[in-house]
Design an enzyme around this catalytic site. Structure first.
Site, PDB file in Angstrom:
ATOM      1  N   GLY A  72       0.955  -1.113  -0.027  1.00 41.91           N
ATOM      2  CA  GLY A  72       0.099   0.005  -0.031  1.00 41.91           C
ATOM      3  C   GLY A  72       0.846   1.081   0.034  1.00 41.91           C
ATOM      4  CD  GLN A  74       2.234   6.677   4.459  1.00 43.48           C
ATOM      5  OE1 GLN A  74       3.408   6.449   4.851  1.00 43.48           O
ATOM      6  NE2 GLN A  74       2.366   7.838   3.635  1.00 43.48           N
ATOM      7  CB  SER A  75       4.184  -0.562   1.945  1.00 38.64           C
ATOM      8  OG  SER A  75       4.944  -1.545   1.887  1.00 38.64           O
ATOM      9  CG  ASN A  76       5.884   0.581   7.673  1.00 39.42           C
ATOM     10  OD1 ASN A  76       6.255   1.801   7.781  1.00 39.42           O
ATOM     11  ND2 ASN A  76       4.629   0.302   8.320  1.00 39.42           N
ATOM     12  CB  VAL A  78       7.238  -0.716  -0.149  1.00 37.23           C
ATOM     13  CG1 VAL A  78       7.780   0.310  -1.110  1.00 37.23           C
ATOM     14  CG2 VAL A  78       6.554  -1.594  -0.880  1.00 37.23           C
TER      15      VAL A  78
END
Ligand SMILES: Cc1ncc(COP(=O)(O)O)c(C=O)c1O
Length: 321
Positions: A72, A74-76, A78
Site C-alpha cells: 500500500g 504507506q507500506s513499511n 516497501v
C-alpha cells in the site's frame, strides 16, 4: 535452522517491561512486555528487517540483481526492501497499490529518499497486487534483469524464517512467555512466530484488514515455515482477533486511536494507525474480554510503522491521539 541469512537488522532487539501499561490494563506489573522490533534499524526499523535478512540471502544466492515487491502507499515493507537493496548494491522496483500523492508524506518521503523505481499501479486488491508484483518481475526479466520477486509483506516461507528466529530470541529473553500479540498484515510475522514456538496458542494475531483470508494465511504459512525450518508441525489453530480492522485496511479506528494514546502516555511507545495501534487495540480488547488474564505473561510485538503516523496528521491533531 540453517537457511542462509544476511545480517541487516540490529539483533537481538530489546525486550522491555511495560509496568505502567500493565497497571492501566489491570495486569500484574511483570506480566506485560514490549518486544522492540521497531528498533531493528534498516532505514527506520520494523519487523520487515528480520524477513529481509532471509529474503535477501535467497536473492543473492540465486544471483538476482533486482528486488521486486509491493504494498500500500504507506507500506513499511516497501521502504525497508528499498533500504536493503541499497545496502546490498541491488536494484529495487516497487509496486504501490495507489496513485502518486500530490504531496508525499510518511513512508513515501522515505521511499523517495531511498529511490527505488516506483510503479504507481492505482488501487488494487491483495490478489491483484500480488499479480502486479509478478508482472513487474516478468517485465524486468524480459529486459535482461534477474529479478527476485517478493510477495506483499515478504510473506514467503523464506521471509517467515525471520520470525522463526525471533521466537527463539524471545524464548531466550523470557523463558516463561505465555503469549505474543502481533498485528497481521500479510500474516508472515504471525506464521513465523507460530512455527518457532510450535504452538498456535502462543500467538494472538490482530487482523488489520490487509488481506481477505488472514486465518488461512497464518495456518498455511505456519505449516510451511515449520516444515522449511525442519521443525515439528505447530499444534492448535490460529488465534486471530478480527474485530479491530475497522472499515478497511489503513483506515484508522477509534479503538486504535485510544490504544495509540494509552501506549504513548503510559510507556512513551509510539504506535501507528495502520498496524500497531490496531494490534494494541486487539490486546486491550483481549484483556478486557478475559482472553488475556491478569498474570498471563504477554509480549506485545512492536513491529514498527512510525513513519505512517506522519501521514495522518489530522487524525492525531483532531483526536488528541
Ligand atoms: C509496522 C508493521 N506492522 C505489522 C505488519 C504486519 O506484518 P505481516 O505482513 O508479517 O503480517 C507490517 C506489514 O507490513 C508492518 O509494516
Amino acid at each position: 535452522m540453517d537457511a542462509a541469512r544476511i545480517p541487516l537488522a540490529h539483533l537481538p532487539t530489546p525486550l522491555e517491561p511495560a509496568p505502567r501499561l500493565a497497571a492501566a490494563l489491570e495486569m500484574d506489573p511483570d506480566a506485560l512486555w514490549i518486544k522492540r522490533d521497531d528498533c531493528t534499524g534498516l532505514a527506520g526499523g520494523g519487523n520487515k528487517a528480520r524477513k529481509l535478512e532471509y529474503l535477501c540471502a535467497d536473492a543473492v544466492a540465486q544471483g538476482c540483481d533486482v528486488l521486486v515487491t509491493g504494498g500500500g502507499r504507506q507500506s513499511n515493507h516497501v521502504r525497508m526492501t528499498a533500504a536493503a537493496a541499497n545496502k546490498l548494491g541491488l536494484d529495487c522496483t516497487i509496486v504501490l497499490s495507489s496513485t502518486a500523492p500530490s504531496s508525499p508524506v510518511g513512508n513515501v518521503v522515505l521511499d523517495l529518499v531511498l529511490a527505488p523505481r516506483i510503479e504507481w499501479a492505482g488501487r488494487l486488491d491483495y490478489a491483484a497486487l500480488e499479480d502486479a508484483i509478478n508482472a513487474a518481475a516478468e517485465r524486468l526479466r524480459a529486459e535482461g534483469k534477474r529479478p527476485y520477486a517478493m510477495p506483499v509483506g515478504g510473506a514467503s516461507v523464506v521471509g517467515e524464517q525471520g520470525y522463526v528466529l525471533a521466537a527463539e530470541e524471545l524464548r531466550e529473553q523470557l523463558p516463561d512467555i505465555d503469549l505474543v500479540v502481533t498485528a497481521i498484515g500479510s500474516g508472515g510475522t504471525h506464521a513465523g512466530l507460530v512455527a518457532g514456538f510450535g504452538d498456535h496458542a502462543r500467538v494472538l494475531g490482530v487482523d488489520v484488514g490487509a488481506r481477505p483470508d488472514p486465518i488461512e494465511a497464518v495456518f498455511h504459512g505456519a505449516t510451511a515455515a515449520a516444515a522449511f525450518a525442519g521443525l515439528a508441525q505447530p499444534g492448535g489453530v490460529p488465534q486471530v482477533e478480527r474485530d479491530q480492522a475497522g472499515p478497511a485496511y489503513a483506515v484508522p479506528t477509534a479503538e486504535g486511536r485510544r490504544a495509540v494514546a494509552l501506549a504513548a502516555r503510559t510507556e512513551a511507545l509510539l504506535l501507528d494507525p495502520v498496524y500497531t495501534g490496531k494490534a494494541m487495540a486487539g490486546l486491550i480488547a483481549a484483556r478486557r474480554g478475559g482472553r488475556i488474564e491478569r498474570h498471563t505473561r504477554t509480549v506485545f510485538l512492536h513491529t514498527g510503522g512510525l513513519p505512517a503516523l506522519f501521514a495522518y496528521p489530522d487524525w492525531v491533531a483532531t483526536t488528541g491521539a
